[in-house]
Enzyme design. Structure first.
Site, short mmCIF file in Angstrom:
data_model
loop_
_atom_site.label_atom_id
_atom_site.label_comp_id
_atom_site.label_asym_id
_atom_site.label_seq_id
_atom_site.Cartn_x
_atom_site.Cartn_y
_atom_site.Cartn_z
N GLU A 173 13.37 -59.92 -42.53
CA GLU A 173 12.29 -60.01 -43.53
C GLU A 173 12.05 -61.50 -43.73
O GLU A 173 12.82 -62.16 -44.43
CB GLU A 173 12.73 -59.37 -44.86
CG GLU A 173 13.12 -57.92 -44.78
CD GLU A 173 11.93 -56.98 -44.93
OE1 GLU A 173 10.80 -57.47 -45.08
OE2 GLU A 173 12.15 -55.77 -44.89
N CYS A 177 7.70 -64.44 -51.17
CA CYS A 177 7.25 -64.27 -49.79
C CYS A 177 5.87 -63.62 -49.74
O CYS A 177 5.07 -63.91 -48.86
CB CYS A 177 8.26 -63.48 -48.98
SG CYS A 177 8.75 -61.97 -49.79
#
Ligand code: NAP
Length: 467
Positions: free
Chosen positions: A235, A269
């Site tokens: 990720e 993010c």
């Protein structure tokens, strides 16, 4: 206490003051080997526990987190600087994720029968052993949770390497697991610098690796895992586009984008890092964004009236300002902010940048700080081209009144998640993950629990008839 300017090892440094609070001694190779041995041994008995037994412990983890949310929240704010309200929200979200997997794991991992011409066939979902999980500091509890909740419920054990600037958050999570009744060895912290993690992947008792963090860290861990034929999930970073459609409510779009971008001081993010608006409303949009910026209060993250927190570390703040300066040198317009604030702490002014072109690094890079980048488009194809111009593919937003039109645009965006009328969000039941250089694999939702299980076929047939 002393003021420091460089993060070099495992320590708590309060980014609001840049004062060193506590240092941790990195573990030796012998200590690391012992921890991995312990996790492997614990796996032998943990995998035999029932879903009910696991769920009882994991629900207890959730309730302990809720009971201690103020304490946990303050610790996250102390170590990485986010607003206290954001820290407490994160603790509550994490508790919800633990509850979700405690409730749902038995259903998700129940045998799945397959249609066959004769006899019987089914998939049995079985744990695989000890998972090495490497996590970042920007959501110190939620990141651990996303990885731990499905894996522990699936019967795996874990070795967790948290970011070097949040050792106390790491420690308190391990304490909570033990207090909730998780047997020793099932969940284990390790304290070492990131550059030393790769060697652990080779240990045969580590069966798979999961990393959330930057692209270089992900690439190195995935390469090490690949060399030993171990599965990995990554990720990684993102540069989420936020496309405003012509029929959008401009005031609402401005509020959503500015608040979304300032969330966690821009260190998310899936923050709306590139806001893309129709050329014809650009001036009005810009005027309203500037006005909204004047309402932002930068300051003490423990103070409930603050909206923009310091960055996580001094070096993070320096890095963001360096990226802004480079954008300016390459010809972008810094309309607001762009500098360090004239005060102690890892502060960067909320920054508004326009006129970013494909010749500039800022067009492609992720900027992990309170930096609002505005683009404009003449037609929707151009908006989609800008949205897809980066190597990242994490999340994104389409904002407009006609949601059917918005969905058509969403289908053309090359990311793992697209939200209509909301910044990329988070909920236990929704998958989270990216495509392109944002990584692979999914966390949360039913998908998250299948990443590290053996989907084993069991076929019941007769010697005469295999198919
Ligand atoms: P980072 O430097 O990659 O750190 C993340 C974790 O990896 C830390 O525990 C770090 O340990 C460790 N690490 C660093 N170098 C390593 C290496 N060579 N091998 C193995 N582990 C290593 O990331 P960051 O810059 O602090 O975090 C921000 C990045 O994470 C951003 O790009 C952000 O977008 C991304 N992120 C992605 C998601 C997502 O779900 N996609 C969520 C949150 C953040 P040390 O602290 O000891 O260096």
């Amino acid at each position: 206490m002393s003021t420091i300017h460089k993060i070099s090892s495992i320590k708590t440094v309060n980014p609001y003051t840049n004062e060193l609070v506590k240092e941790f001694v990195p573990m030796t190779n012998e200590e690391l080997d012992k921890i991995i041995d312990k996790a492997d041994e614990a796996y032998r008995s943990w995998k035999k526990t029932s879903f009910g037994e696991r769920a009882k412990i994991i629900h207890k983890v959730a309730s302990l987190m809720r009971e201690r949310k103020e304490e946990l929240g303050k610790l996250a704010t102390l170590e990485m600087g986010k607003l206290l309200s954001e820290s407490i929200y994160e603790v509550e979200l994490s508790a919800d994720i633990f509850d979700y997997y405690a409730d749902k794991a038995a259903e998700f991992l129940a045998d799945k029968s397959l249609e066959v011409k004769h006899g019987e066939a089914f998939i049995s979902y079985e744990p695989i052993g000890t998972i090495l999980s490497v996590q970042p500091w920007n959501f110190p509890y939620y990141q651990v949770t996303r990885s731990a909740a499905p894996n522990l419920m699936a019967g795996n054990t874990m070795v967790l390497k948290h970011a070097s600037n949040v050792p106390q958050c790491a420690k308190i999570m391990e304490d909570i697991f033990l207090e909730a009744g998780l047997p020793k060895g099932v969940y284990n912290n390790i304290f070492i610098p990131g550059r030393e993690v790769e060697k652990l992947v080779e240990n045969p008792k580590i069966k798979a690796v999961s990393l959330t963090g930057s692209e270089p860290a992900g690439a190195s861990i995935a390469a090490a895992a690949g060399a030993k034929v171990k599965k990995s999930t990554l990720e990684l970073g993102g540069s989420d586009p936020f496309i405003v459609l012509e029929d959008a409510n401009i005031d609402l779009a401005v509020k959503t984008t500015v608040e979304g971008r300032m969330w966690n001081a821009g260190q998310v993010c899936v923050s709306p890092k590139r806001v893309i608006v129709p050329e014809k409303i650009k001036d009005e949009f810009l005027t309203k964004v500037k006005a909204f910026f004047t309402t932002l209060k930068v300051g003490d993250p423990m103070d409930s009236s603050t909206n923009v927190a310091p960055l996580s570390t001094e070096s993070a703040a320096e890095g963001v300002v360096a990226q802004i300066n480079k954008a300016a040198q390459q010809g972008a317009h810094i309309l607001l902010g762009g500098r360090r604030m004239n005060r102690k702490g890892a502060f960067v002014e909320p920054t508004l940048i326009t006129d970013i072109t494909p010749e500039m690094d800022a067009y492609y890079e992720e900027i992990f700080g309170p930096v609002f980048m505005l683009y404009s488009y003449k037609n929707i194809d151009e908006a989609i081209a800008i949205a897809n111009a980066t190597t990242f593919g994490l999340g994104g937003t389409v904002f407009g009144n006609n949601t059917q039109e918005a969905v058509k645009v969403a289908r053309q965006i090359e990311t793992g998640m697209v939200y209509i009328n909301h910044v990329t969000g988070i909920a236990p039941e929704l998958p989270f993950g990216g495509t392109k250089n944002s990584g692979y694999g999914r966390e949360q939702s039913p998908l998250g629990i299948y990443e590290f299980v053996n989907e084993k076929l069991i076929r019941v047939t007769t010697p005469e008839k295999a198919y």
